[in-house]
Motif scaffolding. Structure first.
Motif, mmCIF file in Angstrom:
data_model
loop_
_atom_site.group_PDB
_atom_site.id
_atom_site.type_symbol
_atom_site.label_atom_id
_atom_site.label_comp_id
_atom_site.label_asym_id
_atom_site.label_seq_id
_atom_site.Cartn_x
_atom_site.Cartn_y
_atom_site.Cartn_z
ATOM 1 N N GLN A 54 -81.489 -2.854 -71.765
ATOM 2 C CA GLN A 54 -82.091 -4.240 -71.943
ATOM 3 C C GLN A 54 -83.508 -4.381 -72.083
ATOM 4 O O GLN A 54 -84.111 -3.480 -71.519
ATOM 5 N N ALA A 55 -84.200 -5.507 -72.464
ATOM 6 C CA ALA A 55 -85.515 -5.621 -72.439
ATOM 7 C C ALA A 55 -86.140 -5.647 -71.107
ATOM 8 O O ALA A 55 -85.286 -6.081 -70.136
ATOM 9 N N GLY A 56 -87.112 -4.864 -70.887
ATOM 10 C CA GLY A 56 -87.631 -4.813 -69.626
ATOM 11 C C GLY A 56 -87.219 -3.332 -68.902
ATOM 12 O O GLY A 56 -87.634 -3.033 -67.635
ATOM 13 N N PRO A 92 -87.548 -5.167 -77.331
ATOM 14 C CA PRO A 92 -86.792 -5.102 -78.612
ATOM 15 C C PRO A 92 -87.496 -4.485 -79.820
ATOM 16 O O PRO A 92 -86.552 -3.999 -80.475
ATOM 17 N N GLU A 93 -88.780 -4.820 -79.965
ATOM 18 C CA GLU A 93 -89.677 -4.230 -81.176
ATOM 19 C C GLU A 93 -89.714 -2.549 -80.808
ATOM 20 O O GLU A 93 -90.060 -1.884 -81.765
ATOM 21 N N ASP A 94 -89.252 -2.154 -79.577
ATOM 22 C CA ASP A 94 -89.295 -0.518 -79.594
ATOM 23 C C ASP A 94 -87.987 0.042 -80.138
ATOM 24 O O ASP A 94 -88.129 1.204 -80.202
ATOM 25 N N VAL A 119 -82.958 -1.557 -77.959
ATOM 26 C CA VAL A 119 -83.359 -2.438 -76.970
ATOM 27 C C VAL A 119 -82.918 -3.893 -77.234
ATOM 28 O O VAL A 119 -83.365 -4.507 -78.223
ATOM 29 N N SER A 120 -82.079 -4.464 -76.336
ATOM 30 C CA SER A 120 -81.505 -5.507 -76.552
ATOM 31 C C SER A 120 -82.331 -6.705 -75.847
ATOM 32 O O SER A 120 -82.682 -6.559 -74.760
ATOM 33 N N SER A 121 -82.354 -7.741 -76.427
ATOM 34 C CA SER A 121 -83.212 -8.843 -75.951
ATOM 35 C C SER A 121 -82.275 -9.853 -74.752
ATOM 36 O O SER A 121 -80.887 -9.748 -74.746
#
Length: 121
Positions: free
Chosen positions: A12-14, A86-88, A119-121
């Motif tokens: 997940q993001a973060g 997510p852009e990673d 990477v999910s938002s």
């Protein structure tokens, strides 16, 4: 020289992930190892690299979030990624260069299959 990347996955993001790149074969000929990534529909881009003597370089987009390191005894280079966005999301490849360390993919003569980071938002 053969390279094998691992450690990708869904996060997940973060969140964080650590990628590993294990080199085999004529590892003594390696001057630098770099990480590159390619997202769907986009060009391959430089992420980070580390030289034989420990000099590090990062793309602006990851500086402060990603850390590259190496364990010479294990012929392994790591890419610790935190605060993922997510852009990673991309297929991450490690590559080895024999003479110079640059941010250009054409400086690296050896490439391994990639490991997918999502990477999910």
């Amino acid at each position: 020289v053969q390279l094998q990347a691992s450690g990708g996955g869904l996060v997940q993001a973060g969140g964080s992930l650590r990628l590993s790149c294990v080199a085999s074969g004529r590892t003594g000929s390696i001057y630098a190892v770099g990480w590159f990534r390619q997202a769907p529909g986009k060009e391959r881009e430089y992420v980070a690299s580390i030289s034989r003597n420990g000099v590090r370089s990062y793309a602006d987009s990851v500086r402060g979030r990603f850390t590259i390191s190496r364990d010479n005894a294990k012929n392994t280079v790591y890419l610790q990624m935190i605060s993922l966005k997510p852009e990673d999301t991309a297929l991450y490849h490690c590559a080895a260069a024999g003479t110079v360390m640059t941010q250009r993919a054409d400086s690296y003569g050896y490439w391994g299959p990639g490991t997918l980071v999502t990477v999910s938002s």
